[in-house]
Structures are given as C-alpha cells and as structure tokens.
Motif scaffolding. Structure first.
Motif, PDB file in Angstrom:
ATOM      1  N   PHE A 193      10.298   9.017   2.907  1.00  0.00           N
ATOM      2  CA  PHE A 193       9.798   7.431   2.949  1.00  0.00           C
ATOM      3  C   PHE A 193      10.914   6.784   3.735  1.00  0.00           C
ATOM      4  O   PHE A 193      11.861   6.240   3.327  1.00  0.00           O
ATOM      5  CB  PHE A 193       9.997   6.856   1.285  1.00  0.00           C
ATOM      6  CG  PHE A 193       8.791   7.618   0.664  1.00  0.00           C
ATOM      7  CD1 PHE A 193       7.396   7.004   0.257  1.00  0.00           C
ATOM      8  CD2 PHE A 193       9.232   8.776  -0.146  1.00  0.00           C
ATOM      9  CE1 PHE A 193       6.736   7.553  -0.321  1.00  0.00           C
ATOM     10  CE2 PHE A 193       8.145   9.211  -1.046  1.00  0.00           C
ATOM     11  CZ  PHE A 193       6.849   8.650  -1.154  1.00  0.00           C
ATOM     12  N   PHE A 198       6.275   6.670   7.135  1.00  0.00           N
ATOM     13  CA  PHE A 198       6.281   7.771   6.096  1.00  0.00           C
ATOM     14  C   PHE A 198       6.275   8.943   7.121  1.00  0.00           C
ATOM     15  O   PHE A 198       5.311   9.009   8.040  1.00  0.00           O
ATOM     16  CB  PHE A 198       5.312   7.765   5.108  1.00  0.00           C
ATOM     17  CG  PHE A 198       5.172   8.841   4.246  1.00  0.00           C
ATOM     18  CD1 PHE A 198       5.993   8.878   2.998  1.00  0.00           C
ATOM     19  CD2 PHE A 198       4.357  10.152   4.228  1.00  0.00           C
ATOM     20  CE1 PHE A 198       5.857   9.849   2.231  1.00  0.00           C
ATOM     21  CE2 PHE A 198       4.391  10.985   3.385  1.00  0.00           C
ATOM     22  CZ  PHE A 198       5.464  10.972   2.174  1.00  0.00           C
ATOM     23  N   LYS A 346       3.431   4.325   0.344  1.00  0.00           N
ATOM     24  CA  LYS A 346       4.151   4.593   1.861  1.00  0.00           C
ATOM     25  C   LYS A 346       4.063   3.455   2.606  1.00  0.00           C
ATOM     26  O   LYS A 346       4.791   3.357   3.549  1.00  0.00           O
ATOM     27  CB  LYS A 346       2.993   5.587   2.516  1.00  0.00           C
ATOM     28  CG  LYS A 346       2.771   6.862   1.935  1.00  0.00           C
ATOM     29  CD  LYS A 346       1.834   8.017   2.773  1.00  0.00           C
ATOM     30  CE  LYS A 346       1.597   9.252   2.231  1.00  0.00           C
ATOM     31  NZ  LYS A 346       0.818  10.059   2.995  1.00  0.00           N
TER      32      LYS A 346
END
Length: 388
Positions: A193, A198, A346
């Motif tokens: 992350f 992402f 995300k």
C-alpha cells in the motif's frame, strides 16, 4: 420436456469457451461467436485462479493452471510487512489461459467464428438466431448465451435499462520483467500500500518477475488510457511511488515501455437485475463482473458456465435459467462486494492509510482458511441432477 440441444455462445474470451466446453459435456452442441477478427493472443495481464475455479476448469478438461501463489505478504509504504495472508491461488497470464482454452475448444470440435459482432437477435417459439453487425445471421439454436463481458450487448438486449459497469477509482497496469534481478519470492506475492498507489509483485526461479499497479485516477476508458504513451504511464507510476520504500521503482525501471500492459479502468457490476429473458441468458462478466482485486473473476466465470450447462442438461431452458440464477446470484454478489471493499483500501487517503494499516493484521486473523472456505472450497458436483 423440451430438451436444449443447441446453443449460440456470444463471446470468445474466457467464459465463452468454458461455457461451450461445459455444454458439450452436457450433450449440447454449441458454437462460439467472437466480435474480434483475430484471436486474443498476447492480450491481457496477470490473474489469480482460485481452487474453486480450478475445480470448475477441471470439469471441462483443463488442468494445471499457472504457478503457485499461496500467500500474499502485505506491506505499507515503508516496506514494512503488515501481515501475511495464506491463500491457495495460482498465478496465470490471461493470454496463456485463453490460448489453452481456445485450443481445447477447437480440439473438442467446437466451432469458433471471428468477426461476428452481435447487433440483435431474432427469437421465435422454436429457437433464436444471432444477427451480426455485417448483416449475417447464425444458424438457429435453442438458446443464446451472452459471454460478452462488461459491456455486454446481450445484457442490453435482455434489459435495455441494465446497469453500466461501476468504476472503482483505479486504473490497472502490469508487466512481465525479464532479468528482474530479485531473489525468488517462492509461492508468495508481495503487495504494498503505497502513499499514492498500490503495487504487487512476484519473482520466479528463472529470473523473471511480474508486477501490477493500481493507480487512483479519474475515470478513463480503455481507449483513453491507450492514447497516453506507455513511456508516460511508466513515468506517472514512478512519480506515484517516488516517496515509497518498496520495490516498485526498481521494477518500473526494468520495464520496457513495449512490455507495459495497460489494463484500463478497474470496474465491477454489483447487481444485474435480469440475467435472462426468453431464450437468452448471461454468464461470466456480462452477469457478475467482479473487480480484479477479488482474485475470483475467472473462477466465478468458470463456475457459472458449468452450472448453466448442468441446468440446461436437466431442465427446459426457462426452468434451467431460473435454477442457474438461484444457484449463483448470492455467491457472486458476495464476492463482488468483498472485491469492492479491497479497492476502497487501495485508494485510501492519509488518515485512511493509518486506519487501514492498523486493521490489516486483524483482517488477516479473520481471513483464516476456515473463514475463507465459502470461497475456496466451493465445488460443483457435475453428476447431481438440477431441480427446477
């Protein structure tokens, strides 16, 4: 009882060939009609195939899918491991899975027609014909199966008010890197992350590596994404990960522009009200597209194709369509909702990142094999009769 003997399958991606193979096993003759004039060799990125999907694919004759990806190691933007989640997945390139299914379909005697873009249908009491954009028609068949993806023409013909795909807020990218220069990760895929995007990667014993990135971005169609050069997208991805202490920048640096896969917008279909009408029915992404974040898109499509074939084997088409939908809707919509939750993490902001990172170890403890059994342990019993 009016038995289904023939079927038109619209769409030659993944769900279409699986449906044709399953129908053939059920004793139903199927032809596949694909809108593109050529095959899809070399098109598409990487994907995960879950145990439930592999079990469904085995029922149509396909085994040994991809390489093991039995764990996901989640990291934060500093490269610190937050948690590890065990899951029995296989990694495959979509193009490889497509080619194996395509070859298997042809070997089983299924006809595949290219350049047939569906425009309309002609339905009667005795059957249905597909009308293609070039003015030609198919032979009449008992049913027509829409396996034509997120922007399905069959879905629109069934219900002109059918919902459009829902954008997750993320664009997808990926690549295979030769000479990645990374130690093999074994059966683990590392996912990070980052502050602004992402990233995930896996490296193998032969020196190759694969990576994917999900970039928060205003909506763009796939065609609009392609209007920006690969060099520019690699630059933008580099900027997104510039402040992160993960391996993204190294793998981006080793990626040739011509190897970049621009997957476009990550979308899903949370609820399609009508899966069938008359002699038409939907399967795969045309009925229940889930975000790639779920890791279940191919698997759910394969399951649905097999369940539909079982139902048509045992019941008249109207009853078969209803039984098929009853067997599938709750399961697929639960997976779609889970994938949507993964997407929201995300694209988290600064405050959301802190909360997310704090909660991820708890999520890992909840994502035990027992808790995930409803997804991975699902098996279709081909020999069991389907009740109306």
């Amino acid at each position: 009882m009016s038995r289904t003997r023939t079927a038109i399958v619209v769409g030659g991606g993944i769900a279409g060939p699986v449906a044709a193979l399953a129908l053939r096993r059920a004793g139903i003759e199927a032809t596949v009609h694909e809108s593109y004039a050529t095959t899809a060799d070399g098109i598409g990125g990487g994907l995960g195939v879950a145990p439930n999907g592999r079990a469904a694919l085995r029922l149509v004759g396909l085994d040994r899918v991809g390489a093991p990806m039995n764990a996901i190691v989640l990291q934060n933007h500093k490269g610190r491991t937050i948690t590890e989640i065990r899951q029995p997945m296989q990694f495959s390139w979509r193009a490889d899975l497509y080619r194996r299914l395509y070859d298997l379909t042809l070997s089983q005697g299924v006809e595949v027609h290219h350049g047939h873009r569906l425009a309309d249908v002609r339905e009667s009491d005795t059957g249905i014909r597909a009308v293609f954009a070039d003015g030609t028609t198919s032979e009449e068949a008992d049913v027509l199966i829409g396996a034509d993806g997120l922007r399905s023409t069959v879905r629109r013909l069934i219900d002109p008010q059918a919902p459009q795909p829902r954008y997750s807020g993320l664009l997808g990218f990926g690549a295979q890197v030769h000479g990645a220069g990374l130690p093999p990760t074994g059966d683990r895929m590392y996912m990070a992350f980052g502050r602004r995007a992402f990233f995930g990667y896996q490296s193998f014993d032969d020196g190759t590596g694969v990576w994917f990135a999900n970039l928060p971005h205003p909506y763009l169609t796939w065609q609009q994404v392609r209007r920006t050069s690969n060099e520019e997208w690699l630059h933008r991805l580099g900027e997104a990960f510039a402040r992160d202490s993960v391996l993204a920048l190294e793998l981006l640096r080793r990626t040739l522009p011509e190897d970049l896969i621009t997957a476009g917008p990550m979308e899903d279909l949370p609820h399609v009200p009508h899966w069938h009408r008359g002699r038409m029915v939907l399967v795969g992404d045309s009925a229940h597209a889930t975000s790639p974040s779920s890791g279940q898109g191919v698997s759910l499509a394969a399951e649905s194709a097999v369940e539909l074939a079982r139902a048509l084997r045992d019941l008249p088409h109207g009853q078969a369509f209803a039984a098929y939908e009853r067997a599938r809707r709750a399961r697929v919509e639960r997976v779609i909702a889970q994938g949507a939750r993964s997407n929201s993490g995300k694209a988290a902001g600064p405050v959301g990142r802190v909360v997310r990172d704090a909660l991820l170890p708890l999520f890992a403890r909840l994502a035990t094999p027992e808790k995930m059994a409803w997804q991975y342990d699902h098996r279709i019993r081909w020999e069991d009769p389907v009740a109306a």
